[in-house]
Every structure is written in structure tokens, then in C-alpha cells.
Motif scaffolding. Structure first.
Motif, PDB file in Angstrom:
ATOM      1  N   GLU A  85       0.809  -1.217   0.000  1.00  0.00           N
ATOM      2  CA  GLU A  85       0.000   0.000   0.000  1.00  0.00           C
ATOM      3  C   GLU A  85       0.843   1.269   0.000  1.00  0.00           C
ATOM      4  O   GLU A  85       0.301   2.375  -0.070  1.00  0.00           O
ATOM      5  CB  GLU A  85      -0.916   0.016   1.221  1.00  0.00           C
ATOM      6  CG  GLU A  85      -1.867  -1.159   1.296  1.00  0.00           C
ATOM      7  CD  GLU A  85      -2.677  -1.136   2.568  1.00  0.00           C
ATOM      8  OE1 GLU A  85      -3.645  -0.353   2.639  1.00  0.00           O
ATOM      9  OE2 GLU A  85      -2.335  -1.879   3.502  1.00  0.00           O
ATOM     10  N   LEU A  86       2.155   1.121   0.106  1.00  0.00           N
ATOM     11  CA  LEU A  86       3.026   2.295   0.132  1.00  0.00           C
ATOM     12  C   LEU A  86       4.422   1.883  -0.302  1.00  0.00           C
ATOM     13  O   LEU A  86       4.883   0.790   0.019  1.00  0.00           O
ATOM     14  CB  LEU A  86       3.066   2.906   1.539  1.00  0.00           C
ATOM     15  CG  LEU A  86       3.994   4.112   1.745  1.00  0.00           C
ATOM     16  CD1 LEU A  86       3.297   5.194   2.584  1.00  0.00           C
ATOM     17  CD2 LEU A  86       5.294   3.706   2.447  1.00  0.00           C
ATOM     18  N   PHE A  87       5.088   2.780  -1.060  1.00  0.00           N
ATOM     19  CA  PHE A  87       6.493   2.586  -1.415  1.00  0.00           C
ATOM     20  C   PHE A  87       7.352   3.431  -0.471  1.00  0.00           C
ATOM     21  O   PHE A  87       7.108   4.631  -0.313  1.00  0.00           O
ATOM     22  CB  PHE A  87       6.780   3.052  -2.846  1.00  0.00           C
ATOM     23  CG  PHE A  87       6.077   2.291  -3.928  1.00  0.00           C
ATOM     24  CD1 PHE A  87       5.604   1.004  -3.726  1.00  0.00           C
ATOM     25  CD2 PHE A  87       5.893   2.870  -5.182  1.00  0.00           C
ATOM     26  CE1 PHE A  87       4.963   0.303  -4.743  1.00  0.00           C
ATOM     27  CE2 PHE A  87       5.258   2.183  -6.208  1.00  0.00           C
ATOM     28  CZ  PHE A  87       4.792   0.901  -5.990  1.00  0.00           C
ATOM     29  N   LEU A  88       8.352   2.813   0.130  1.00  0.00           N
ATOM     30  CA  LEU A  88       9.345   3.521   0.942  1.00  0.00           C
ATOM     31  C   LEU A  88      10.691   3.239   0.289  1.00  0.00           C
ATOM     32  O   LEU A  88      11.210   2.124   0.369  1.00  0.00           O
ATOM     33  CB  LEU A  88       9.314   3.011   2.384  1.00  0.00           C
ATOM     34  CG  LEU A  88      10.176   3.739   3.411  1.00  0.00           C
ATOM     35  CD1 LEU A  88       9.690   5.169   3.615  1.00  0.00           C
ATOM     36  CD2 LEU A  88      10.159   2.994   4.738  1.00  0.00           C
ATOM     37  N   ILE A  89      11.252   4.241  -0.387  1.00  0.00           N
ATOM     38  CA  ILE A  89      12.355   3.986  -1.313  1.00  0.00           C
ATOM     39  C   ILE A  89      13.520   4.942  -1.086  1.00  0.00           C
ATOM     40  O   ILE A  89      13.332   6.154  -0.935  1.00  0.00           O
ATOM     41  CB  ILE A  89      11.852   4.110  -2.773  1.00  0.00           C
ATOM     42  CG1 ILE A  89      10.770   3.054  -3.034  1.00  0.00           C
ATOM     43  CG2 ILE A  89      12.989   3.968  -3.767  1.00  0.00           C
ATOM     44  CD1 ILE A  89      10.244   3.041  -4.448  1.00  0.00           C
ATOM     45  N   ASP A  90      14.708   4.373  -1.084  1.00  0.00           N
ATOM     46  CA  ASP A  90      15.922   5.183  -1.030  1.00  0.00           C
ATOM     47  C   ASP A  90      16.110   5.881  -2.377  1.00  0.00           C
ATOM     48  O   ASP A  90      15.842   5.297  -3.428  1.00  0.00           O
ATOM     49  CB  ASP A  90      17.116   4.275  -0.719  1.00  0.00           C
ATOM     50  CG  ASP A  90      18.406   5.064  -0.533  1.00  0.00           C
ATOM     51  OD1 ASP A  90      18.324   6.245  -0.168  1.00  0.00           O
ATOM     52  OD2 ASP A  90      19.480   4.492  -0.759  1.00  0.00           O
ATOM     53  N   PHE A  91      16.564   7.119  -2.339  1.00  0.00           N
ATOM     54  CA  PHE A  91      16.728   7.875  -3.583  1.00  0.00           C
ATOM     55  C   PHE A  91      17.862   7.315  -4.436  1.00  0.00           C
ATOM     56  O   PHE A  91      17.720   7.096  -5.634  1.00  0.00           O
ATOM     57  CB  PHE A  91      16.992   9.351  -3.255  1.00  0.00           C
ATOM     58  CG  PHE A  91      17.446  10.160  -4.444  1.00  0.00           C
ATOM     59  CD1 PHE A  91      16.631  10.316  -5.548  1.00  0.00           C
ATOM     60  CD2 PHE A  91      18.693  10.765  -4.448  1.00  0.00           C
ATOM     61  CE1 PHE A  91      17.043  11.063  -6.646  1.00  0.00           C
ATOM     62  CE2 PHE A  91      19.112  11.512  -5.530  1.00  0.00           C
ATOM     63  CZ  PHE A  91      18.287  11.659  -6.631  1.00  0.00           C
ATOM     64  N   THR A  92      19.016   7.071  -3.837  1.00  0.00           N
ATOM     65  CA  THR A  92      20.174   6.586  -4.584  1.00  0.00           C
ATOM     66  C   THR A  92      20.213   5.071  -4.503  1.00  0.00           C
ATOM     67  O   THR A  92      20.541   4.515  -3.468  1.00  0.00           O
ATOM     68  CB  THR A  92      21.481   7.167  -4.020  1.00  0.00           C
ATOM     69  OG1 THR A  92      21.370   8.587  -3.986  1.00  0.00           O
ATOM     70  CG2 THR A  92      22.664   6.766  -4.882  1.00  0.00           C
ATOM     71  N   LEU A  93      19.905   4.411  -5.605  1.00  0.00           N
ATOM     72  CA  LEU A  93      19.792   2.953  -5.585  1.00  0.00           C
ATOM     73  C   LEU A  93      20.855   2.242  -6.411  1.00  0.00           C
ATOM     74  O   LEU A  93      21.321   1.178  -6.046  1.00  0.00           O
ATOM     75  CB  LEU A  93      18.410   2.525  -6.101  1.00  0.00           C
ATOM     76  CG  LEU A  93      17.232   2.771  -5.164  1.00  0.00           C
ATOM     77  CD1 LEU A  93      15.935   2.414  -5.862  1.00  0.00           C
ATOM     78  CD2 LEU A  93      17.378   1.956  -3.889  1.00  0.00           C
TER      79      LEU A  93
END
Length: 250
Positions: A85-93
Motif C-alpha cells: 500500500e506504500l512505497f518507501l524507497i531510497d533515492f540513490t539505488l
């Protein structure tokens, strides 16, 4: 108790494990006003490597387009199956300025799958939002937030910081999905129909099918709400009939 499903994308395994531990920690949930919200993190440990491989291939600058497209399709399928239900994502991947970023990935996911277009997304980053790369690629989307993540590289993620500035904002940002509303009604009906085993069995069957289904269930939510509203004025037979119709519709 219902758990909200979150997709956490962090390409450092140690930090991913820490994020998962903090998000799934239930020892202090009573501190929050929205204390009923608990979290279930995806990918699971056994899936982490392959999910990150798909992302690495898609964002990497040196892979053929056909392979990148295949990796994105596999990632979309995994996310849909996980019902997050939600994306929690690091910017630099990607680990390289030549490759894509978390923004690149989110844009691709939302363009690839229409059901992701309104997906709440939180970017965790040491990079400031006014960084030129962010300004050039960040979509104008009210469903996106940018949060200082509280660590860099192999630094330890500080628990209090994460709880106050990341974990605490998720319930209000994610809202209540139709899926979660249905599960909550089912839990309440379980209590009401404790003396009626046949109704409890139908509720269990319906809940099981909900978890297996990927379809939109707005109509089912309305039927469930009606059953709950009229539970004391209609017969068990009519309730059974309504539940059987719900199960058949999924």
C-alpha cells in the motif's frame, strides 16, 4: 490486528534489515495516536536478493533494453502479488551517478502499472530535495513525500529519529484502503457472530479469498458495510446469503 503492507527498497542489506526491524517492531505501538496501524514489510528476506537484482538491472546503464523491460515486469508482478500500500524507497539505488535513481524507478512503476499511479511514496534520502537531479526528475505528485532518512552509507539508523520522522508519518500518509476497511469490518463481524459458527466459517473463507485476489473490491466493501449496519435487523440466513455472494464475486 491488520498490518499495512509496505514495499521498502534499500540497496544496502544491513540498512534494509534495520528498516524492516523498526517498521515491524510492535513493542511501542501504543505510543502512536494511530496505534492500530502495524506494518508488514516487503520484500521478505528470501526475496530481497532477486528483487534488488531486478532493480539493479532496470536502473543500470549497461543492460540491453529487453532485459531491463523484463526486470521491470518481474518487479511489477512481485509488487502486485504482495499487495503493498506504500512505497518507501531510497533515492540513490544504483550505486552510480550514471544509473537511475529511486525517482527513475517510481516513475517507471507508475507508468508501467496504472494501479500504482496513486501509490503513496516516501523517498528516504540524504540528498536534499532541491538537488538538481531531484528537481529535474521528481514528478509533481501529491502522493509523494521526501524525508531525510537519518543515516548515510553504513551508519547506524537511529531508532528515535526514524520513529519520529518516518514511521510516525506513514499511517496518515497511507490512509485507509478499501482492502484494509474490508478486513477491519470482517474482524468486527467475527466478534459479533461468535455464537454462529457457520457465519464465522464464511467470514474466514471470504478473508482468505480477499488476500488471494488482486481485483478492485469497492462493490464488496459496500456490501460488507451494509451487512455490518444491518446485522441486528436481518436474519443470519440473509447474512449468509450476502457473504456467499461476496465469496462468489471474487
Amino acid at each position: 490486528m491488520i498490518k499495512r503492507r509496505l514495499l521498502v527498497i534499500e540497496n544496502q542489506l544491513k540498512q534494509f534489515q534495520t528498516l524492516t526491524k523498526l517498521l515491524e517492531d510492535e513493542s511501542d505501538f501504543l505510543k502512536y495516536d494511530t496505534h492500530e496501524e502495524r506494518f508488514d514489510v516487503y520484500p521478505k528476506t528470501d526475496d530481497y536478493t532477486r528483487v534488488l537484482d531486478w532493480i539493479r538491472v532496470y536502473l543500470g546503464p549497461y543492460y540491453e533494453q529487453a532485459r531491463k523491460d523484463s526486470a521491470l515486469e518481474l518487479l511489477v508482478d512481485y509488487i502486485q502479488a504482495s499487495r503493498v500500500e506504500l512505497f518507501l524507497i531510497d533515492f540513490t539505488l544504483s550505486g552510480s551517478y550514471e544509473g537511475g535513481t529511486g525517482i527513475t524507478l517510481v516513475n517507471a512503476l507508475k507508468n508501467k502499472e496504472s494501479s500504482f499511479k496513486q501509490m503513496p511514496t516516501i523517498f528516504l534520502s540524504r540528498t536534499m530535495r532541491n538537488d538538481q537531479r531531484v528537481k529535474d526528475t521528481m514528478p509533481n505528485d501529491e502522493n509523494i513525500q521526501w524525508v531525510e532518512k537519518g543515516y548515510a552509507g553504513f551508519e547506524n539508523l537511529e531508532k528515535t529519529y526514524f520513529e519520529n520522522y518516518v514511521k510516525k508519518i506513514i499511517p496518515g500518509f497511507i490512509g485507509k484502503s478499501d482492502f484494509s476497511n474490508q478486513l477491519e469490518i470482517i474482524e468486527r463481524l467475527h466478534t459479533v457472530y461468535e455464537p454462529a459458527p457457520e457465519l464465522k466459517e464464511l467470514l474466514i473463507a471470504f478473508k482468505h479469498k480477499l488476500f488471494q485476489s488482486h481485483q478492485s473490491l469497492e462493490a464488496n466493501l459496500k456490501i460488507l458495510q451494509t451487512l455490518e449496519t444491518k446485522q441486528f435487523t436481518i436474519s443470519n440466513e440473509r447474512i449468509k446469503d450476502g457473504l456467499n455472494k461476496l465469496i462468489a464475486s471474487i
